[in-house]
Design an enzyme around this catalytic site. Structure first.
Site, PDB file in Angstrom:
ATOM      1  N   ARG A  79       0.857  -1.192   0.000  1.00  0.00           N
ATOM      2  CA  ARG A  79       0.000   0.000   0.000  1.00  0.00           C
ATOM      3  C   ARG A  79       0.891   1.239   0.000  1.00  0.00           C
ATOM      4  O   ARG A  79       1.690   1.438   0.910  1.00  0.00           O
ATOM      5  CB  ARG A  79      -0.900   0.003   1.235  1.00  0.00           C
ATOM      6  CG  ARG A  79      -1.695   1.280   1.427  1.00  0.00           C
ATOM      7  CD  ARG A  79      -2.579   1.194   2.676  1.00  0.00           C
ATOM      8  NE  ARG A  79      -3.374   2.375   2.853  1.00  0.00           N
ATOM      9  CZ  ARG A  79      -3.170   3.319   3.777  1.00  0.00           C
ATOM     10  NH1 ARG A  79      -2.170   3.204   4.634  1.00  0.00           N
ATOM     11  NH2 ARG A  79      -3.956   4.362   3.856  1.00  0.00           N
ATOM     12  N   HIS A 123      -2.907  10.914   0.704  1.00  0.00           N
ATOM     13  CA  HIS A 123      -2.399  10.721   2.062  1.00  0.00           C
ATOM     14  C   HIS A 123      -1.806  12.067   2.507  1.00  0.00           C
ATOM     15  O   HIS A 123      -0.607  12.198   2.735  1.00  0.00           O
ATOM     16  CB  HIS A 123      -1.374   9.585   2.094  1.00  0.00           C
ATOM     17  CG  HIS A 123      -1.155   8.978   3.454  1.00  0.00           C
ATOM     18  ND1 HIS A 123      -1.301   7.624   3.705  1.00  0.00           N
ATOM     19  CD2 HIS A 123      -0.803   9.519   4.634  1.00  0.00           C
ATOM     20  CE1 HIS A 123      -1.022   7.376   4.975  1.00  0.00           C
ATOM     21  NE2 HIS A 123      -0.715   8.511   5.566  1.00  0.00           N
ATOM     22  N   GLU A 168      -7.555   8.513   6.155  1.00  0.00           N
ATOM     23  CA  GLU A 168      -7.854   9.160   7.434  1.00  0.00           C
ATOM     24  C   GLU A 168      -8.353  10.603   7.308  1.00  0.00           C
ATOM     25  O   GLU A 168      -7.680  11.547   7.757  1.00  0.00           O
ATOM     26  CB  GLU A 168      -6.626   9.121   8.348  1.00  0.00           C
ATOM     27  CG  GLU A 168      -6.112   7.722   8.623  1.00  0.00           C
ATOM     28  CD  GLU A 168      -5.039   7.682   9.717  1.00  0.00           C
ATOM     29  OE1 GLU A 168      -4.593   8.752  10.155  1.00  0.00           O
ATOM     30  OE2 GLU A 168      -4.667   6.576  10.136  1.00  0.00           O
ATOM     31  N   ASN A 294      -7.570   1.780   9.792  1.00  0.00           N
ATOM     32  CA  ASN A 294      -6.289   2.034  10.456  1.00  0.00           C
ATOM     33  C   ASN A 294      -6.553   2.042  11.951  1.00  0.00           C
ATOM     34  O   ASN A 294      -7.385   2.822  12.431  1.00  0.00           O
ATOM     35  CB  ASN A 294      -5.706   3.397  10.055  1.00  0.00           C
ATOM     36  CG  ASN A 294      -5.235   3.420   8.608  1.00  0.00           C
ATOM     37  OD1 ASN A 294      -5.321   2.423   7.893  1.00  0.00           O
ATOM     38  ND2 ASN A 294      -4.732   4.560   8.183  1.00  0.00           N
ATOM     39  N   TYR A 296      -4.710   2.190  15.820  1.00  0.00           N
ATOM     40  CA  TYR A 296      -3.540   2.307  16.693  1.00  0.00           C
ATOM     41  C   TYR A 296      -3.891   2.077  18.166  1.00  0.00           C
ATOM     42  O   TYR A 296      -3.179   1.380  18.861  1.00  0.00           O
ATOM     43  CB  TYR A 296      -2.834   3.654  16.472  1.00  0.00           C
ATOM     44  CG  TYR A 296      -2.153   3.658  15.113  1.00  0.00           C
ATOM     45  CD1 TYR A 296      -0.903   3.075  14.949  1.00  0.00           C
ATOM     46  CD2 TYR A 296      -2.796   4.157  13.986  1.00  0.00           C
ATOM     47  CE1 TYR A 296      -0.288   3.013  13.703  1.00  0.00           C
ATOM     48  CE2 TYR A 296      -2.187   4.099  12.735  1.00  0.00           C
ATOM     49  CZ  TYR A 296      -0.947   3.521  12.599  1.00  0.00           C
ATOM     50  OH  TYR A 296      -0.353   3.440  11.367  1.00  0.00           O
ATOM     51  N   GLU A 360      -3.594  -0.028   8.080  1.00  0.00           N
ATOM     52  CA  GLU A 360      -2.444   0.355   8.912  1.00  0.00           C
ATOM     53  C   GLU A 360      -2.636  -0.174  10.323  1.00  0.00           C
ATOM     54  O   GLU A 360      -3.734  -0.069  10.877  1.00  0.00           O
ATOM     55  CB  GLU A 360      -2.306   1.888   9.054  1.00  0.00           C
ATOM     56  CG  GLU A 360      -1.760   2.578   7.853  1.00  0.00           C
ATOM     57  CD  GLU A 360      -1.638   4.094   8.074  1.00  0.00           C
ATOM     58  OE1 GLU A 360      -1.440   4.541   9.219  1.00  0.00           O
ATOM     59  OE2 GLU A 360      -1.755   4.807   7.064  1.00  0.00           O
TER      60      GLU A 360
HETATM   61  C1  FCB Z   1      -1.504   7.345  10.740  1.00  0.00           C
HETATM   62  C2  FCB Z   1      -1.038   7.850   9.386  1.00  0.00           C
HETATM   63  C3  FCB Z   1       0.293   7.324   8.969  1.00  0.00           C
HETATM   64  C4  FCB Z   1       1.259   7.215  10.120  1.00  0.00           C
HETATM   65  C5  FCB Z   1       0.638   6.531  11.307  1.00  0.00           C
HETATM   66  C6  FCB Z   1       1.553   6.361  12.488  1.00  0.00           C
HETATM   67  O1  FCB Z   1      -2.395   8.259  11.291  1.00  0.00           O
HETATM   68  O2  FCB Z   1      -1.967   7.499   8.389  1.00  0.00           O
HETATM   69  O3  FCB Z   1       0.769   8.127   7.923  1.00  0.00           O
HETATM   70  O4  FCB Z   1       1.775   8.444  10.433  1.00  0.00           O
HETATM   71  O5  FCB Z   1      -0.513   7.208  11.692  1.00  0.00           O
END
Ligand code: FCB
Length: 454
Positions: A79, A123, A168, A294, A296, A360
């Site tokens: 990607r 992006h 995002e 995505n 985290y 992600e």
């Molecule tokens: C996300 C982004 C990516 C990277 C990660 C850690 O928000 O899409 O570009 O910075 O965080």
């Protein structure tokens, strides 16, 4: 045995992810013009250490070697994002042949190695001229995005099967226009609300343009950053705060995309309306094939600030994010794999019939390379393993998750954090540009191989 090895099927799609501004460098070469990030990086104090993406990982000049590196990991897919100001300098008018030629070569190189290219069209690198004309808060930017998408699609559609529009939009709108910690660094609630709508409109317009031009079927999608919003306590105030956080973080994107309407509870509470015109929501809710997720971390929310106030000075109800009490990464982000499972199961329940791919997931840690550049990154490896297990758990509960892209292939320019935070599974020595797979990369490679054999 690691649960991911048995629980993820051989058909599961494995990948690694990057984005243009974070790795390419060659910021002003071959006709590329400035994006909002080139400008933002030059604002004193905006980015850690005054870092910028002028050179980054120099991927623009090292692309074939980087594709060989991707190949060595045994992944199915890569990607990457296309830089708008490289392909269409200034954000209007014809394509820049040299800019398009780079992505042409990248796609050919990937296909030659048997790697499926996943294109992200946006992006975060809006051409500066479009920001000067008003940026995402202005309606015209959505139409400019559709034009740009058409230029990329025309050139790559014969060889690229998957096109995702935005990465995002929450970050573009909130971090860029409301909080001001990302480019373009504005601070206006009204601008952020308008940006949300025009980003979504741009997504819908671009998808319709691409579908109208296609000479073979493609998979289309959008990538959202999603989390979980739990109340910090059982109090009515905290439950209300969690509802609002979920509304502003998840439902204001997915409800219009899937159901053609903004969530009524949020609309009723917002002082600023979304700038919707007739027909916009039909465009925004154009069907698409894959949701990029995505993830985290997940958070808790409280309806009071630390002093116990329930409203801010402007009269808005407090929605205060609280990090759960778990170990943290170098970003200070909490590590919450069980919430990842919960998120995916919830998405499957509330937005059924939409296949998901994790576009992600990953972590930054303070790496200590040995003399050869090797990083024994146990913490990153454990993060990957626990989050892949979380995906497997969600699948076992019915969530239709079809693939996973590790963020990131390489250490890279981490936006406001500059080069200080390393998310790569491959270490980059920014002095020499040497790439050295970390232990996590080797673990990822072996896990993929074992899953395929299962
Ligand atoms: C996300 C982004 C990516 C990277 C990660 C850690 O928000 O899409 O570009 O910075 O965080």
């Amino acid at each position: 045995m690691n649960p991911t090895m048995t629980a993820l099927p051989p058909s599961f799609q494995w990948g690694v992810a990057t984005s243009a501004y974070q790795i390419e460098g060659a910021a002003f070469e071959d006709g590329r013009t400035a994006s909002i990030w080139d400008t933002f990086c030059r604002k004193p104090g905006a980015v850690h250490n005054g870092d910028h993406g002028d050179v980054a990982c120099d991927h623009y000049h090292r692309m074939p070697q980087d594709v060989a590196l991707i190949k060595s990991l045994g992944v199915d897919a890569y990607r990457f994002s296309v830089s708008w100001p490289r392909v269409q300098p200034g954000g209007r008018g014809p394509a820049n042949p040299k800019g398009l030629a780079f992505y042409d070569r990248l796609v050919d190189e990937l296909l030659a190695q048997g790697i499926d290219p996943w294109v992200t069209l946006y992006h975060w690198d809006l051409p500066q001229e479009l920001e000067d004309a008003g940026g995402w808060p202005v309606r015209d930017t959505a139409y400019r995005f559709a034009d740009y998408a058409a230029l990329v699609f025309e050139r790559l559609q014969d060889r690229v099967a998957t096109f995702t529009t935005l990465n995002e939009p929450w970050c573009s709108a909130w971090l860029g226009y409301q909080v001001g910690v990302h480019a373009p660094g504005r601070r206006s609630f009204d601008d952020a609300i308008a940006a949300v709508h025009h980003l979504l409109l741009g997504h819908g317009l671009a998808m319709r343009r691409m579908r109208g031009m296609e000479t073979r079927p493609h998979t289309y999608g959008i990538t959202l950053n999603l989390g979980t919003a739990d109340p910090a306590s059982d109090s009515a105030l905290d439950r209300e705060a969690a509802r609002r956080a979920d509304g502003m973080g998840t439902r204001i994107y997915l409800d219009p995309l899937r159901y053609g309407r903004y969530p009524s509870d949020i609309v009723a509470e917002l002082a600023t309306p979304f700038p919707v015109r007739d027909g916009d929501l039909e465009i925004i809710s154009t069907p698409f094939e894959v949701l990029g997720v995505n993830f985290y971390f997940g958070q808790d929310f409280a309806g009071t600030d630390e002093a116990g106030n329930t409203h801010d000075p402007d009269g808005n109800p407090i929605v205060r994010a609280i990090f759960p009490d778990t170990p943290r990464t170098a970003m200070n982000w909490p590590i919450t794999p069980a919430r990842f499972t919960r998120l995916l199961v919830r998405l499957h329940r509330d937005y059924p019939g939409l296949p998901m791919v994790i576009t992600e997931n990953g972590s930054a840690f303070a790496d200590n390379p040995d003399i050869s550049g090797f990083v024994a990154d146990d913490a990153r490896t454990a993060y990957l393993a626990s989050h892949l297990a979380a995906v497997a758990d969600a699948r076992a509960q019915g969530a239709d998750v079809r693939g996973y892209f590790a963020w990131s292939l390489l250490d890279n320019f981490e936006w406001a954090e500059g080069y200080a935070k390393r998310f790569g599974i491959v270490h980059v020595d920014y002095e020499t540009q040497a790439r050295t797979p970390k232990q996590s990369a080797l673990w990822y490679r072996d896990t993929i191989a074992r899953t395929r054999e299962a």
